[in-house]
Enzyme design. Sequence first.
Site, PDB file in Angstrom:
ATOM      1  N   ALA A   1      87.740 -72.085  -7.802  1.00 32.50           N
ATOM      2  CA  ALA A   1      87.988 -73.529  -7.271  1.00 32.50           C
ATOM      3  C   ALA A   1      86.605 -73.886  -7.102  1.00 32.50           C
ATOM      4  O   ALA A   1      85.609 -73.197  -6.961  1.00 32.50           O
ATOM      5  CB  ALA A   1      88.900 -73.517  -6.081  1.00 32.50           C
TER       6      ALA A   1
ATOM      7  N   GLY B   1      90.250 -69.089  -7.897  1.00 35.60           N
ATOM      8  CA  GLY B   1      91.167 -69.976  -8.549  1.00 35.60           C
ATOM      9  C   GLY B   1      91.151 -69.414 -10.293  1.00 35.60           C
ATOM     10  O   GLY B   1      92.076 -69.865 -10.908  1.00 35.60           O
TER      11      GLY B   1
ATOM     12  N   GLU C   1      93.398 -66.708 -10.562  1.00 40.89           N
ATOM     13  CA  GLU C   1      94.852 -67.072 -10.160  1.00 40.89           C
ATOM     14  C   GLU C   1      95.310 -67.848 -11.495  1.00 40.89           C
ATOM     15  O   GLU C   1      96.453 -67.686 -11.688  1.00 40.89           O
ATOM     16  CB  GLU C   1      94.923 -68.110  -8.823  1.00 40.89           C
ATOM     17  CG  GLU C   1      94.417 -67.137  -7.599  1.00 40.89           C
ATOM     18  CD  GLU C   1      94.254 -68.148  -6.213  1.00 40.89           C
ATOM     19  OE1 GLU C   1      93.146 -69.144  -6.601  1.00 40.89           O
ATOM     20  OE2 GLU C   1      94.854 -67.742  -5.470  1.00 40.89           O
TER      21      GLU C   1
ATOM     22  N   GLU D   1      88.136 -65.126  -1.747  1.00 39.17           N
ATOM     23  CA  GLU D   1      87.973 -66.206  -0.815  1.00 39.17           C
ATOM     24  C   GLU D   1      87.799 -65.608   0.661  1.00 39.17           C
ATOM     25  O   GLU D   1      87.452 -66.416   1.737  1.00 39.17           O
ATOM     26  CB  GLU D   1      89.420 -66.670  -1.011  1.00 39.17           C
ATOM     27  CG  GLU D   1      89.823 -67.479  -2.151  1.00 39.17           C
ATOM     28  CD  GLU D   1      90.185 -66.731  -3.321  1.00 39.17           C
ATOM     29  OE1 GLU D   1      90.171 -65.542  -3.528  1.00 39.17           O
ATOM     30  OE2 GLU D   1      90.682 -67.360  -4.230  1.00 39.17           O
TER      31      GLU D   1
HETATM   32  N1  DAK Z   1      82.333 -73.641  -7.462  1.00 35.16           N
HETATM   33  C1  DAK Z   1      81.566 -74.567  -7.767  1.00 35.16           C
HETATM   34  N2  DAK Z   1      80.485 -74.403  -8.562  1.00 35.16           N
HETATM   35  C2  DAK Z   1      80.225 -72.836  -9.040  1.00 35.16           C
HETATM   36  C3  DAK Z   1      81.118 -72.038  -8.889  1.00 35.16           C
HETATM   37  C4  DAK Z   1      82.231 -72.668  -7.988  1.00 35.16           C
HETATM   38  N3  DAK Z   1      83.432 -71.662  -7.596  1.00 35.16           N
HETATM   39  N4  DAK Z   1      80.676 -70.884  -9.364  1.00 35.16           N
HETATM   40  C5  DAK Z   1      79.693 -71.208  -9.807  1.00 35.16           C
HETATM   41  N5  DAK Z   1      79.267 -72.499  -9.874  1.00 35.16           N
HETATM   42  C6  DAK Z   1      78.069 -73.251  -9.933  1.00 35.16           C
HETATM   43  C7  DAK Z   1      76.779 -72.865  -9.203  1.00 35.16           C
HETATM   44  O1  DAK Z   1      76.755 -73.434  -8.148  1.00 35.16           O
HETATM   45  C8  DAK Z   1      75.759 -73.096 -10.366  1.00 35.16           C
HETATM   46  O2  DAK Z   1      75.572 -74.610 -10.416  1.00 35.16           O
HETATM   47  P1  DAK Z   1      73.784 -75.056 -10.378  1.00 35.16           P
HETATM   48  O3  DAK Z   1      73.563 -74.710  -9.045  1.00 35.16           O
HETATM   49  O4  DAK Z   1      73.534 -74.371 -11.539  1.00 35.16           O
HETATM   50  O5  DAK Z   1      74.118 -76.350 -10.267  1.00 35.16           O
HETATM   51  C9  DAK Z   1      76.358 -72.785 -11.765  1.00 35.16           C
HETATM   52  O6  DAK Z   1      77.803 -72.678 -11.475  1.00 35.16           O
HETATM   53  C10 DAK Z   1      75.869 -71.015 -12.015  1.00 35.16           C
HETATM   54  O7  DAK Z   1      76.194 -70.427 -11.361  1.00 35.16           O
HETATM   55  P2  DAK Z   1      74.954 -69.280 -10.526  1.00 35.16           P
HETATM   56  O8  DAK Z   1      73.994 -69.908 -10.770  1.00 35.16           O
HETATM   57  O9  DAK Z   1      75.420 -68.798  -9.050  1.00 35.16           O
HETATM   58  O10 DAK Z   1      75.352 -68.119 -11.597  1.00 35.16           O
HETATM   59  P3  DAK Z   1      75.039 -66.520 -11.387  1.00 35.16           P
HETATM   60  O11 DAK Z   1      75.330 -65.968 -12.767  1.00 35.16           O
HETATM   61  O12 DAK Z   1      73.958 -66.123 -10.508  1.00 35.16           O
HETATM   62  O13 DAK Z   1      76.317 -66.180 -10.415  1.00 35.16           O
HETATM   63  C11 DAK Z   1      78.601 -66.039  -9.943  1.00 35.16           C
HETATM   64  C12 DAK Z   1      77.661 -66.269 -11.184  1.00 35.16           C
HETATM   65  C13 DAK Z   1      80.037 -66.301 -10.669  1.00 35.16           C
HETATM   66  C14 DAK Z   1      78.697 -64.556  -9.402  1.00 35.16           C
HETATM   67  C15 DAK Z   1      78.433 -67.009  -8.891  1.00 35.16           C
HETATM   68  O14 DAK Z   1      78.276 -68.347  -9.451  1.00 35.16           O
HETATM   69  C16 DAK Z   1      79.332 -67.369  -7.760  1.00 35.16           C
HETATM   70  O15 DAK Z   1      79.599 -66.074  -7.044  1.00 35.16           O
HETATM   71  N6  DAK Z   1      80.284 -68.155  -7.898  1.00 35.16           N
HETATM   72  C17 DAK Z   1      81.219 -68.588  -6.782  1.00 35.16           C
HETATM   73  C18 DAK Z   1      82.396 -67.359  -7.060  1.00 35.16           C
HETATM   74  C19 DAK Z   1      83.591 -67.620  -5.976  1.00 35.16           C
HETATM   75  O16 DAK Z   1      83.296 -67.274  -4.988  1.00 35.16           O
HETATM   76  N7  DAK Z   1      84.716 -68.247  -6.519  1.00 35.16           N
HETATM   77  C20 DAK Z   1      85.979 -68.447  -5.604  1.00 35.16           C
HETATM   78  C21 DAK Z   1      85.895 -69.664  -5.457  1.00 35.16           C
HETATM   79  S1  DAK Z   1      87.084 -69.811  -3.977  1.00 35.16           S
HETATM   80  C22 DAK Z   1      93.330 -73.458  -2.325  1.00 35.16           C
HETATM   81  C23 DAK Z   1      93.605 -73.161  -3.469  1.00 35.16           C
HETATM   82  C24 DAK Z   1      92.656 -72.620  -4.279  1.00 35.16           C
HETATM   83  C25 DAK Z   1      91.767 -71.983  -3.572  1.00 35.16           C
HETATM   84  C26 DAK Z   1      91.408 -71.992  -2.197  1.00 35.16           C
HETATM   85  C27 DAK Z   1      92.358 -72.630  -1.516  1.00 35.16           C
HETATM   86  N8  DAK Z   1      94.444 -73.965  -1.467  1.00 35.16           N
HETATM   87  C28 DAK Z   1      95.627 -74.499  -2.295  1.00 35.16           C
HETATM   88  C29 DAK Z   1      94.277 -74.063  -0.047  1.00 35.16           C
HETATM   89  C30 DAK Z   1      90.515 -71.150  -4.527  1.00 35.16           C
HETATM   90  C31 DAK Z   1      89.418 -70.856  -3.893  1.00 35.16           C
HETATM   91  C32 DAK Z   1      88.555 -70.171  -4.809  1.00 35.16           C
HETATM   92  O17 DAK Z   1      88.554 -70.277  -5.883  1.00 35.16           O
END
Ligand code: DAK
Length: 258
Positions: A63, A108, A111, A131
């Site tokens: 997400a 997400g 998921e 998360e």
């Molecule tokens: N959201 C927004 N932008 C993201 C992103 C994300 N999840 N993942 C990557 N990006 C963006 C980065 O900010 C970056 O943007 P710029 O800085 O270039 O503008 C671009 O994508 C490239 O990312 P990186 O520069 O970080 O790329 P790397 O190769 O260095 O790293 C990575 C790749 C996948 C390891 C890293 O990007 C990363 O850790 N991303 C976040 C992964 C993460 O934590 N995902 C889980 C998100 S939480 C709910 C429903 C759903 C959810 C929660 C609650 N409710 C119903 C209440 C779901 C939650 C989630 O999914």
Amino acid sequence: MDFIRYEAKGSVGIIYLNRPKALNALNSQVLQELDLAMDSIDLEIIRVLIITGEGDKAFAAGADIGEMSTLPRKRAAEFSKKGNDVFLKIENYPIPVIAAVNGYALGGGCELSMCCDIRICSENAVFGQPETGLGITPGFGGTQRLERIVGAGRAKEMVLAATNIKADEAYRIGLVNHVYPQAELMDAALKLAGKIASNAPIAVRHAKKSMNEGYSLPIDEAVEVEEELFGDCFQTHDQKEGMGAFLEKRKEKNFINQ
Ligand code: DAK
């Protein structure tokens, strides 16, 4: 649409999450467009759907953290409902849905892949539910579907320790069915989709429905679901065609989705 691309290849539909600069992160617009794309597919023609990510790095990196981080409570609830509604729509979609996971499938994104009926992935895929490290629980079904697919112990380790796993481990624990070199992933997805699409469409749909609906029922009720759907097949042209082809020793079958 800005963030979803749709393509049809014969009887197979392909939805591409198309926000590669943000690693296909799921913001509300992506979810909205995904919902619209699902609604506009012609199910008279399309027999199998593939969902994949644009680019060679990510299926979906979760997400959208930027959008989520500032949401007031009411908008957070709306975001949550939007996601859950579209994920349930995928899970209960009448035709089979294959996730072709072409890179990161985190939060997400993981998921989303788990709402699909079958997951295959590329060698660079990474799965995880990070998360708890962000101060939240998985919110699009991750605490529920992961456990059902890989078992409680492995799901709890992934969720509670926020441990990401690579493609080979995902295969080992049964989260994906097959792993391919990235360049071969879509061909493999299309081949699998084609194999499913060559079977009798109503039988395929009914089999998916039976497996989905029966899963959470006691076995005696679950087999009743199966009995009804099995019975329904006998009202179809395709049941007569499929069995007729066998009895006449014909290889070619003319399934017409009726
Ligand atoms: N959201 C927004 N932008 C993201 C992103 C994300 N999840 N993942 C990557 N990006 C963006 C980065 O900010 C970056 O943007 P710029 O800085 O270039 O503008 C671009 O994508 C490239 O990312 P990186 O520069 O970080 O790329 P790397 O190769 O260095 O790293 C990575 C790749 C996948 C390891 C890293 O990007 C990363 O850790 N991303 C976040 C992964 C993460 O934590 N995902 C889980 C998100 S939480 C709910 C429903 C759903 C959810 C929660 C609650 N409710 C119903 C209440 C779901 C939650 C989630 O999914």
